[in-house]
Design a protein around this motif. Structure first.
Motif, PDB file in Angstrom:
ATOM      1  N   VAL A   1       0.979  -1.193   0.111  1.00  0.00           N
ATOM      2  CA  VAL A   1       0.021  -0.128   0.024  1.00  0.00           C
ATOM      3  C   VAL A   1       0.967   1.157  -0.123  1.00  0.00           C
ATOM      4  O   VAL A   1       0.522   2.192  -0.728  1.00  0.00           O
ATOM      5  CB  VAL A   1      -0.953  -0.048   1.103  1.00  0.00           C
ATOM      6  CG1 VAL A   1      -1.673   1.432   1.346  1.00  0.00           C
ATOM      7  CG2 VAL A   1      -1.974  -1.225   1.161  1.00  0.00           C
ATOM      8  N   MET A   2       2.020   1.171   0.751  1.00  0.00           N
ATOM      9  CA  MET A   2       2.874   2.460   0.649  1.00  0.00           C
ATOM     10  C   MET A   2       3.404   2.571  -0.590  1.00  0.00           C
ATOM     11  O   MET A   2       3.517   3.848  -0.962  1.00  0.00           O
ATOM     12  CB  MET A   2       3.989   2.105   1.803  1.00  0.00           C
ATOM     13  CG  MET A   2       3.509   2.161   3.279  1.00  0.00           C
ATOM     14  SD  MET A   2       2.570   3.648   3.844  1.00  0.00           S
ATOM     15  CE  MET A   2       3.855   5.005   3.711  1.00  0.00           C
ATOM     16  N   ARG A   3       3.728   1.571  -1.452  1.00  0.00           N
ATOM     17  CA  ARG A   3       4.355   1.780  -2.721  1.00  0.00           C
ATOM     18  C   ARG A   3       3.244   2.402  -3.544  1.00  0.00           C
ATOM     19  O   ARG A   3       3.813   3.333  -4.487  1.00  0.00           O
ATOM     20  CB  ARG A   3       4.876   0.290  -3.307  1.00  0.00           C
ATOM     21  CG  ARG A   3       6.275  -0.175  -2.626  1.00  0.00           C
ATOM     22  CD  ARG A   3       6.773  -1.156  -3.298  1.00  0.00           C
ATOM     23  NE  ARG A   3       5.838  -2.265  -3.697  1.00  0.00           N
ATOM     24  CZ  ARG A   3       5.957  -3.350  -2.559  1.00  0.00           C
ATOM     25  NH1 ARG A   3       6.860  -3.325  -1.606  1.00  0.00           N
ATOM     26  NH2 ARG A   3       5.143  -4.331  -2.678  1.00  0.00           N
ATOM     27  N   GLN A   4       2.048   1.925  -3.476  1.00  0.00           N
ATOM     28  CA  GLN A   4       1.172   2.615  -4.230  1.00  0.00           C
ATOM     29  C   GLN A   4       0.679   4.038  -4.291  1.00  0.00           C
ATOM     30  O   GLN A   4       0.758   4.743  -4.901  1.00  0.00           O
ATOM     31  CB  GLN A   4      -0.197   1.736  -4.235  1.00  0.00           C
ATOM     32  CG  GLN A   4      -0.009   0.179  -4.778  1.00  0.00           C
ATOM     33  CD  GLN A   4      -1.360  -0.583  -4.557  1.00  0.00           C
ATOM     34  OE1 GLN A   4      -2.445  -0.068  -3.894  1.00  0.00           O
ATOM     35  NE2 GLN A   4      -1.482  -1.859  -4.953  1.00  0.00           N
ATOM     36  N   LEU A   5       0.742   4.168  -2.769  1.00  0.00           N
ATOM     37  CA  LEU A   5       0.570   5.590  -2.513  1.00  0.00           C
ATOM     38  C   LEU A   5       1.810   6.508  -2.891  1.00  0.00           C
ATOM     39  O   LEU A   5       1.822   7.575  -3.347  1.00  0.00           O
ATOM     40  CB  LEU A   5       0.512   5.844  -0.860  1.00  0.00           C
ATOM     41  CG  LEU A   5      -0.722   5.458  -0.352  1.00  0.00           C
ATOM     42  CD1 LEU A   5      -0.828   5.495   1.295  1.00  0.00           C
ATOM     43  CD2 LEU A   5      -2.130   5.896  -0.766  1.00  0.00           C
ATOM     44  N   ARG A   6       3.033   6.003  -2.760  1.00  0.00           N
ATOM     45  CA  ARG A   6       4.282   6.697  -3.222  1.00  0.00           C
ATOM     46  C   ARG A   6       4.087   6.803  -4.757  1.00  0.00           C
ATOM     47  O   ARG A   6       4.598   7.954  -5.118  1.00  0.00           O
ATOM     48  CB  ARG A   6       5.590   5.838  -2.799  1.00  0.00           C
ATOM     49  CG  ARG A   6       6.881   6.578  -3.249  1.00  0.00           C
ATOM     50  CD  ARG A   6       7.986   5.724  -2.859  1.00  0.00           C
ATOM     51  NE  ARG A   6       8.005   4.402  -3.570  1.00  0.00           N
ATOM     52  CZ  ARG A   6       8.588   3.501  -3.069  1.00  0.00           C
ATOM     53  NH1 ARG A   6       9.603   3.508  -2.322  1.00  0.00           N
ATOM     54  NH2 ARG A   6       8.657   2.391  -3.899  1.00  0.00           N
ATOM     55  N   ASP A   7       3.809   5.853  -5.519  1.00  0.00           N
ATOM     56  CA  ASP A   7       3.732   6.015  -6.952  1.00  0.00           C
ATOM     57  C   ASP A   7       2.496   6.979  -7.351  1.00  0.00           C
ATOM     58  O   ASP A   7       2.639   7.968  -8.406  1.00  0.00           O
ATOM     59  CB  ASP A   7       3.427   4.713  -7.445  1.00  0.00           C
ATOM     60  CG  ASP A   7       4.576   3.632  -7.578  1.00  0.00           C
ATOM     61  OD1 ASP A   7       5.739   4.036  -7.429  1.00  0.00           O
ATOM     62  OD2 ASP A   7       4.295   2.539  -7.476  1.00  0.00           O
ATOM     63  N   CYS A   8       1.744   7.180  -6.367  1.00  0.00           N
ATOM     64  CA  CYS A   8       0.278   7.948  -6.946  1.00  0.00           C
ATOM     65  C   CYS A   8       0.910   9.382  -6.540  1.00  0.00           C
ATOM     66  O   CYS A   8       0.420  10.393  -7.200  1.00  0.00           O
ATOM     67  CB  CYS A   8      -0.896   7.561  -5.962  1.00  0.00           C
ATOM     68  SG  CYS A   8      -1.650   6.050  -6.728  1.00  0.00           S
ATOM     69  N   CYS A   9       1.503   9.808  -5.477  1.00  0.00           N
ATOM     70  CA  CYS A   9       1.903  10.949  -5.055  1.00  0.00           C
ATOM     71  C   CYS A   9       3.422  11.496  -5.550  1.00  0.00           C
ATOM     72  O   CYS A   9       3.806  12.420  -5.216  1.00  0.00           O
ATOM     73  CB  CYS A   9       1.847  11.065  -3.407  1.00  0.00           C
ATOM     74  SG  CYS A   9       0.411  10.712  -2.708  1.00  0.00           S
ATOM     75  N   ARG A  10       4.045  10.689  -6.642  1.00  0.00           N
ATOM     76  CA  ARG A  10       5.278  11.190  -7.112  1.00  0.00           C
ATOM     77  C   ARG A  10       5.104  12.565  -7.789  1.00  0.00           C
ATOM     78  O   ARG A  10       3.955  12.749  -8.633  1.00  0.00           O
ATOM     79  CB  ARG A  10       5.803  10.039  -7.995  1.00  0.00           C
ATOM     80  CG  ARG A  10       7.217  10.291  -8.372  1.00  0.00           C
ATOM     81  CD  ARG A  10       7.604   9.298  -9.232  1.00  0.00           C
ATOM     82  NE  ARG A  10       7.893   8.112  -8.483  1.00  0.00           N
ATOM     83  CZ  ARG A  10       8.216   6.821  -8.835  1.00  0.00           C
ATOM     84  NH1 ARG A  10       8.359   6.715 -10.350  1.00  0.00           N
ATOM     85  NH2 ARG A  10       8.593   5.761  -8.085  1.00  0.00           N
ATOM     86  N   SER A  11       5.794  13.265  -7.642  1.00  0.00           N
ATOM     87  CA  SER A  11       5.822  14.835  -8.436  1.00  0.00           C
ATOM     88  C   SER A  11       5.613  14.502  -9.941  1.00  0.00           C
ATOM     89  O   SER A  11       6.422  13.718 -10.477  1.00  0.00           O
ATOM     90  CB  SER A  11       7.011  15.729  -8.030  1.00  0.00           C
ATOM     91  OG  SER A  11       8.173  15.092  -8.330  1.00  0.00           O
ATOM     92  N   PRO A  12       5.000  15.500 -10.778  1.00  0.00           N
ATOM     93  CA  PRO A  12       4.898  15.196 -12.131  1.00  0.00           C
ATOM     94  C   PRO A  12       6.360  15.270 -12.862  1.00  0.00           C
ATOM     95  O   PRO A  12       6.694  14.941 -13.812  1.00  0.00           O
ATOM     96  CB  PRO A  12       4.177  16.508 -12.466  1.00  0.00           C
ATOM     97  CG  PRO A  12       3.388  16.508 -11.370  1.00  0.00           C
ATOM     98  CD  PRO A  12       4.133  16.227 -10.186  1.00  0.00           C
TER      99      PRO A  12
END
Length: 359
Positions: free
Chosen positions: A323-334
């Motif tokens: 779940v933390m990896r998915q959140l990190r991928d979603c919140c990665r800066s453009p």
């Protein structure tokens, strides 16, 4: 010049109150709980005790919030595991039930949110709240006993204990019966519909209630666990095998049960000490604040145990990492993401003609 002395004494029509030498001595009683406060306590002691309780509830609220989030995630993780495999191992089922009971205890601890003021409800409702908390707490401890039994005798030697329905019935009935005995000792026996200040385990219930709770809620479950653990160690020592460390749930069980042991021990001893001070009319404001802190320590055991299961149980820990990896991928800066480009991969095809073959 003669010396004149004026004798001021209270008269029947005077509005001046009469103060004796013990004017600073205040006697107070907590309504409903009948928790008598020591007469030598002053209002400053009461204010200081209230400050201590306010600080304690802020600290407990932080751990309770973490425990609640951990409990919700654990239940989500177990549901996802069941949907993926269509089954759960026996120890995983017991661990899932234990986490659900600890989450329920955290919800029941919301009655302490009004501290330093106590929750004002009828005496019957307060007794029902105490009965519910004792039942849920006992269910959690008996589930730990079942986990110790399964870890000691894997698979369980008794065929009935392999059935989930039998285990649920045994745990619930035992918890309800013990809680009913404690409710009979606790009381109250009259004034059930009077509004009182509710405490889960009032010191006014007497030393007998505190001792009965110490024996039934604390000593009996942990004596059973200790006996099972000793027999498991002896059994594995004879067979030269590994005990507790041979399964993923073994270290989790041992860590959780040891931590809850100290939390329950601290609360039970504090309650017994408070009941003795109450019987001697020596319960001060600071002692009352100490009992509130002990109650927060008891509920913190549920919160910390959920966090321990989350970080020590490998499937739950891997689910949290996912779940933390998915959140990190979603919140990665453009700026760090690469745009989607239609890149045509080169395709080289070599064909041989008839002239090339003849040459």
């Amino acid at each position: 010049m003669s010396n004149h002395t004026t004798d001021v004494s209270p008269t029947q029509g005077s509005t001046m109150p009469y103060f004796s030498d013990s004017s600073t001595i205040i006697s107070s009683t907590i309504v409903g709980n009948s928790t008598s406060v020591n007469s030598s306590s002053s209002p400053l002691d009461e204010i200081a005790a209230n400050d201590i309780m306010s600080t304690a509830i802020y600290v407990y609220s932080f751990f309770a919030a973490l425990g609640f989030l951990a409990g919700c995630f654990l239940l989500f993780s177990f549901v996802q595991t069941y949907r993926a495999h269509q089954r759960l191992a026996w120890l995983d089922c017991l661990l899932w039930v234990f986490c659900g009971l600890q989450l329920l205890l955290l919800l029941l601890s919301l009655h302490t949110a009004t501290r330093p003021k106590y929750l004002s409800i009828t005496a019957l409702s307060c007794a029902a709240l105490s009965f519910t908390i004792n039942t849920v707490s006992l269910c959690g401890l008996l589930v730990l006993v079942l986990m110790a039994y399964v870890l000691t005798l894997d698979p369980p030697s008794h065929a009935l204990l392999r059935r989930p329905g039998v285990c649920v019935t045994l745990v619930v009935l035992t918890s309800v019966l013990i809680s009913l005995v404690l409710a009979g000792v606790r009381g109250p026996r009259d004034g059930l519909h009077e509004v009182t200040d509710c405490s889960m385990d009032p010191t006014s219930a007497g030393v007998s209630y505190a001792a009965a709770r110490l024996f039934m809620v604390f000593l009996i479950p942990y004596i059973l666990q200790l006996g099972l653990l000793i027999s498991g160690c002896v059994r594995q020592w004879k067979s030269k095998g590994r005990f507790l460390s041979g399964s993923e749930e073994g270290p989790v069980f041992l860590t959780v049960t040891v931590f809850m042991f100290f939390c329950l021990l601290f609360y039970s001893v504090s309650l017994l000490r408070g009941a003795q001070l109450e019987s001697e009319k020596m319960l001060s404001y600071h002692e009352r604040a100490f009992l509130t802190i002990a109650e927060f320590v008891l509920f913190s055991g549920s919160s910390i145990s959920l966090l321990l299961v989350l970080f020590m149980h490998r499937p739950c820990r891997e689910s949290l990492h996912g779940v933390m990896r998915q959140l990190r991928d979603c919140c990665r800066s453009p700026g760090r993401t690469q745009p989607n480009r239609n890149i045509i991969a080169p395709h080289i095809e070599i064909t041989d003609t008839l002239q090339d073959i003849e040459s």
